[in-house]
Design a protein around this motif. Sequence first.
Motif, PDB file in Angstrom:
ATOM      1  N   LYS A   1      37.430  17.456   3.348  1.00  0.00           N
ATOM      2  CA  LYS A   1      38.027  17.994   2.121  1.00  0.00           C
ATOM      3  C   LYS A   1      39.543  18.094   2.246  1.00  0.00           C
ATOM      4  N   GLN A   2      40.017  18.442   3.432  1.00  0.00           N
ATOM      5  CA  GLN A   2      41.457  18.556   3.648  1.00  0.00           C
ATOM      6  C   GLN A   2      42.115  17.194   3.831  1.00  0.00           C
TER       7      GLN A   2
ATOM      8  N   GLN B   1      36.102  13.311  -0.797  1.00  0.00           N
ATOM      9  CA  GLN B   1      35.977  14.574  -0.076  1.00  0.00           C
ATOM     10  C   GLN B   1      34.525  14.929   0.260  1.00  0.00           C
ATOM     11  N   LYS B   2      33.595  14.322  -0.423  1.00  0.00           N
ATOM     12  CA  LYS B   2      32.192  14.662  -0.202  1.00  0.00           C
ATOM     13  C   LYS B   2      31.709  14.095   1.128  1.00  0.00           C
ATOM     14  N   TRP B   3      30.968  14.900   1.886  1.00  0.00           N
ATOM     15  CA  TRP B   3      30.380  14.424   3.139  1.00  0.00           C
ATOM     16  C   TRP B   3      28.993  13.848   2.845  1.00  0.00           C
ATOM     17  N   TYR B   4      28.802  12.589   3.236  1.00  0.00           N
ATOM     18  CA  TYR B   4      27.530  11.915   3.009  1.00  0.00           C
ATOM     19  C   TYR B   4      26.702  11.960   4.295  1.00  0.00           C
ATOM     20  N   ALA B   5      25.397  12.167   4.144  1.00  0.00           N
ATOM     21  CA  ALA B   5      24.519  12.318   5.304  1.00  0.00           C
ATOM     22  C   ALA B   5      24.585  11.106   6.227  1.00  0.00           C
ATOM     23  N   GLY B   6      24.767   9.922   5.653  1.00  0.00           N
ATOM     24  CA  GLY B   6      24.846   8.706   6.466  1.00  0.00           C
ATOM     25  C   GLY B   6      26.050   8.683   7.394  1.00  0.00           C
ATOM     26  N   GLU B   7      27.095   9.442   7.063  1.00  0.00           N
ATOM     27  CA  GLU B   7      28.288   9.462   7.917  1.00  0.00           C
ATOM     28  C   GLU B   7      28.033  10.210   9.221  1.00  0.00           C
TER      29      GLU B   7
END
Length: 635
Positions: A435-436, A444-450
């Motif tokens: 996000k920062q 900014q969104k965190w995806y589970a695949g990452e």
Amino acid sequence: MSSFHNPEADTDRFRFRLGFAAVFVLLCFAVLLGRFIWLQVIQHDFYRTRAEDNRIALIPIVPNRGVITDRNGVVLARNYSAFTLEITPSQAGNLDETISALSEVIEILPKDRKRFKRLLDEAKNFESIPIRTRLSDEEVARFAAQRYRFPGVEVKARLFRQYPLGHVASHAIGYIGRITDRDLKWIEDAEKTANYKGTDHIGKTGLEQHYEFELHGITGYEQVEIDAGGRALRSLKRIPPVSGNNLQLTLDAKLQEITEKAFGDRKGALVAIEPETGGILALVSTPTYDPNLFVDGITPDNWKELNEHPDKPMINRTINGAYPPGSTFKPFMALGALELGKRTPGQAIADPGYFNFGNHQFRDDKKGGHGMVDMYKSIVHSCDTYYYMLANDMGIDMISKFMGSIGFGSKTGIDLGKDDSGESRGVLPSPEWKKQRFKRPEQQKWYAGETISIGIGQGYNAYTPIQLASATATLANNGVMFRPHLVRNIVDTRSGEKRPVEPQPLRDLGWKQKNLEVIHRAMIGVNKEGTGARAFAGAEYTVGGKTGTAQVFSLKGSQYKESAIKKNLRDHALYIAYAPMDKPKIALAVLVENGGFGAQSAAPIARMVLDYYLLGKLPKGAANEDDAAVEDDGE
């Protein structure tokens, strides 16, 4: 027509005028007398002090800078005396004519004239200013023969900084350079201005900068009587300077030199730490540079060569470079899984050679997979699929919290540079970090695949070699973390008293001994039967280690083929280790930029370092990246 005068009226007017004049004169004398009393009686001490200041000048005497030695007393930074040609402006007459005449006797370059002019603007009229430094014996003799021609010009002996081992440990030691406006601001903020009168040089990087106020010493003064023209008449009093304190390091200069030679012409970094104290044994960043180039002002050509070199020798890769840790991350992931109850040592998975998540397939390095894989085998044979699944089960928040506790993504606070301003934090990925880091909401969104790639030390992971070495030392020390440091003792030059820099424990992570034993046993297996077996064949000590290979760019599903890829895009090679296993004396992290596989490039360097430090064995030659065959799964 006749006029009549009144004698009495005329007399009165005359008397009035005379009285007025007398009063006026008396008032003037009263003012003068009052002013005289004010100056000579009431303000006597004040003006006497000012007059004395005009008559007496204080000339600063710069102290000797402290010496820096390694743990065994090998000198890494010292001072030496050399002759300088100096001009006292108040005695030399026309400066331009004097310098032109001097240049016929001794070579004076344009850079010498430029420096002289700058120093002249800063100096007082009665102070001598160097026009040429480090004169040869022949130049001193030539000037001595014609000294009568140059009033106000003389040869003086001054101290200069020297780094006897040249490029060895240059990123750790740092260098000194001429004081700039930024340095003056730093000195002023530290309330040290008075102690730097007459000082031309200051520590710019490394230990020279971090311990500047210890190394500098205390400036002395000479009281000199001067005339109205600013010419020195005689010396009245001398207060000698106090030499700066010496630094005795934890660093081993021979180990440092051997390690730098082991890298050859390859780029990279190595940090070796004493696990029980946090003392740095070797801190290598290659390519390196010669700090002697900076002592008297680096030439434009040398600066251009260093600054524009494609391999960036001025960058301290140990604390400034941030790299994916690759498979060296796996032992820490495994320990986190044990500590947090996400895996047991015997819990096994079936590895088909890939892990499917959504519409994406994450592939293992070994085509067809490793079969049934438990935790021991996952580390020894570096099974990616095991850690894809583990990362998915743990989740990014759990991974980030555990890795953060070991120091990943945080400055270590090592005593290099100005405070810790030169050290990189690296990147410990988390939803908060993302996000920062990014501006657009969709980024900014965190995806589970990452999260999947995080488990094998790829993805957004990026850490400095010193963070990786510190984490390895913490693992070797069973969860007790110390702050890495380079100075063992600060030695008072007057009394010889040693002031130890005490090891600073940061925290005890409280890891369970049974979990640590699982990881230790697996890391021993790496060098017995796994990816590090070739590099450590025949070792006379038991060593725990882990190889790693970190991608520089995404292959996008293609097969990695080193010969088909440009050198600067090839994978980074990594290796972590600690030994001997019964009571580790050394822990290290090695990075070879674009070195390919960790077993091929990084592990042989580690073997040389451990052989010398533990057994005193000197290597026959620097490691060659073609010497070692790719082991097992290519790690």
